[in-house]
Scaffold this active site. Structure first.
Site, short mmCIF file in Angstrom:
data_model
loop_
_atom_site.label_atom_id
_atom_site.label_comp_id
_atom_site.label_asym_id
_atom_site.label_seq_id
_atom_site.Cartn_x
_atom_site.Cartn_y
_atom_site.Cartn_z
N ASP A 39 32.77 -64.94 -23.11
CA ASP A 39 33.00 -65.78 -22.62
C ASP A 39 31.86 -66.62 -22.76
O ASP A 39 31.23 -66.90 -23.50
CB ASP A 39 32.87 -65.23 -21.61
CG ASP A 39 32.17 -63.71 -21.89
OD1 ASP A 39 30.87 -63.84 -22.01
OD2 ASP A 39 32.29 -62.98 -20.21
N ASN A 69 31.84 -53.80 -11.83
CA ASN A 69 32.87 -54.25 -11.19
C ASN A 69 34.35 -53.88 -11.79
O ASN A 69 35.71 -53.91 -11.68
CB ASN A 69 33.23 -55.24 -9.56
CG ASN A 69 33.56 -56.53 -11.15
OD1 ASN A 69 33.32 -56.50 -12.27
ND2 ASN A 69 34.13 -57.59 -10.70
N HIS A 127 34.87 -55.21 -14.98
CA HIS A 127 35.20 -56.30 -15.45
C HIS A 127 35.19 -56.80 -17.52
O HIS A 127 33.95 -56.12 -17.63
CB HIS A 127 34.57 -57.46 -14.97
CG HIS A 127 33.31 -58.69 -15.68
ND1 HIS A 127 32.59 -58.53 -14.19
CD2 HIS A 127 32.74 -57.70 -16.70
CE1 HIS A 127 31.90 -59.53 -14.96
NE2 HIS A 127 31.36 -57.98 -16.05
N GLU A 151 37.98 -60.73 -14.25
CA GLU A 151 37.52 -59.91 -13.40
C GLU A 151 39.21 -59.04 -12.25
O GLU A 151 39.81 -58.77 -12.90
CB GLU A 151 36.79 -61.47 -12.07
CG GLU A 151 35.56 -61.79 -12.32
CD GLU A 151 34.56 -61.13 -12.20
OE1 GLU A 151 34.83 -59.66 -12.27
OE2 GLU A 151 33.44 -61.74 -11.85
C1 F6R Z 1 29.77 -60.85 -21.63
C2 F6R Z 1 30.22 -60.11 -20.99
C3 F6R Z 1 30.37 -59.26 -20.10
C4 F6R Z 1 29.30 -58.33 -19.97
C5 F6R Z 1 28.99 -57.09 -18.39
C6 F6R Z 1 27.37 -56.60 -18.51
O1 F6R Z 1 29.55 -61.45 -22.74
O2 F6R Z 1 31.54 -60.17 -21.52
O3 F6R Z 1 31.65 -57.95 -20.09
O4 F6R Z 1 29.21 -57.33 -20.84
O5 F6R Z 1 28.43 -58.23 -17.25
O6 F6R Z 1 26.73 -56.95 -18.15
P1 F6R Z 1 25.05 -56.48 -18.50
O7 F6R Z 1 25.22 -55.65 -20.23
O8 F6R Z 1 24.34 -57.58 -18.78
O9 F6R Z 1 25.15 -54.88 -18.37
#
Ligand code: F6R
Length: 256
Positions: free
Chosen positions: A66, A135, A137, A142
């Site tokens: 992403d 959440n 994702h 989302e």
């Molecule tokens: C990032 C991504 C997100 C993160 C998730 C957890 O490329 O795809 O799904 O893996 O938001 O983020 P952290 O590791 O910062 O808690």
């Protein structure tokens, strides 16, 4: 399959080993990569492994999950910047084999379509590395994202903007939209490794364990995939039933 380790360090070490094994067994692999705090120690370990045991990376291709819309690659909070800081600047993967969604594209819809097509044209992902949002994702898919989605534009939830606000000086600067690989793109990876660490992920990991396959919890889509490893440290696993814990304890030799 669950793998649970005592510490974040051990869980990250194991995850980096899985990436390394995939690269060693197939130097021309297509790797799906993630960003975020969880992945920082993983990339750190991977670099250490590759320094010790150099591997030819000239055939490797990477696709990141992403990118924020509106942040260019020079912006310190863009995922392109993150990946170069934590991994790519220190490796010799040819620049043209590194793929991230373009958050500055003039035609985002076309850029999204082209991204999923590029993944397919490259032969598909051999391994997808995932973190998880509080959440549920995966990527930036989302809650209530359609499980058949391809790369698309997503309106970031308030929860995600709040969680990721920690990286920005002013929380209002957190972009409201992003481009993310779709859930269907992720599910087509041959192998998936999801890593979650810390108490902040304990509740969502318990929800995921108990959940049916439900678009309200994006990570539950992974229950449809035949080769998923969920790697946790003790904190992230702390709300799982004891039985899962007992069956999933990983043994790391020489890591501490
Ligand atoms: C990032 C991504 C997100 C993160 C998730 C957890 O490329 O795809 O799904 O893996 O938001 O983020 P952290 O590791 O910062 O808690």
């Amino acid at each position: 399959m669950y793998k649970i380790f005592n510490t974040t360090q051990e869980a990250s070490h194991y995850t980096a080993q899985r990436l390394l094994a995939r690269i060693q067994s197939n130097p021309g692999a297509n790797l799906g990569l993630a960003t975020g705090s969880t992945m920082e120690p993983v990339y750190h370990r991977l670099l250490e492994f590759l320094q010790r045991e150099p591997v030819d990376l000239s055939q490797l291709t990477t696709f990141n999950l992403d990118e924020y819309i509106g942040l260019g690659g020079k912006h310190a909070q863009s995922y392109r910047y993150y990946m170069h800081q934590h991994l790519f600047n220190k490796l010799s993967i040819p620049e043209e084999k590194i793929n991230l969604p373009d958050g500055m594209s003039m035609d985002v819809e076309e850029a999204c379509q082209a991204y999923s097509e590029a993944i397919r044209a490259s032969g598909g992902l051999d391994m997808q590395l995932l973190g998880i949002g509080s959440n549920g994702h995966i990527g930036f898919n989302e809650p209530h994202t359609c499980f058949s989605s391809r790369t698309h534009v997503i309106e970031l939830s308030e929860q995600t903007r709040l969680d990721n606000g920690r990286f920005f000086v002013d929380k209002k600067e957190v972009p409201t939209r992003a481009i993310t690989m779709g859930i269907q793109d992720i599910l087509e990876a041959k192998e998936i490794v999801l890593l979650a660490t810390g108490m902040k992920k304990a509740a969502i990991m318990a929800d995921l364990f108990h959940s049916t396959v439900d678009e309200a919890l994006p990570a539950s889509a992974l229950k449809q995939h035949p080769d998923v490893t969920i790697v946790l440290d003790c904190e992230a696993a702390s709300l799982l039933p004891q039985q899962v814990f007992n069956e999933a304890v990983g043994i790391m030799e020489g890591v501490r």
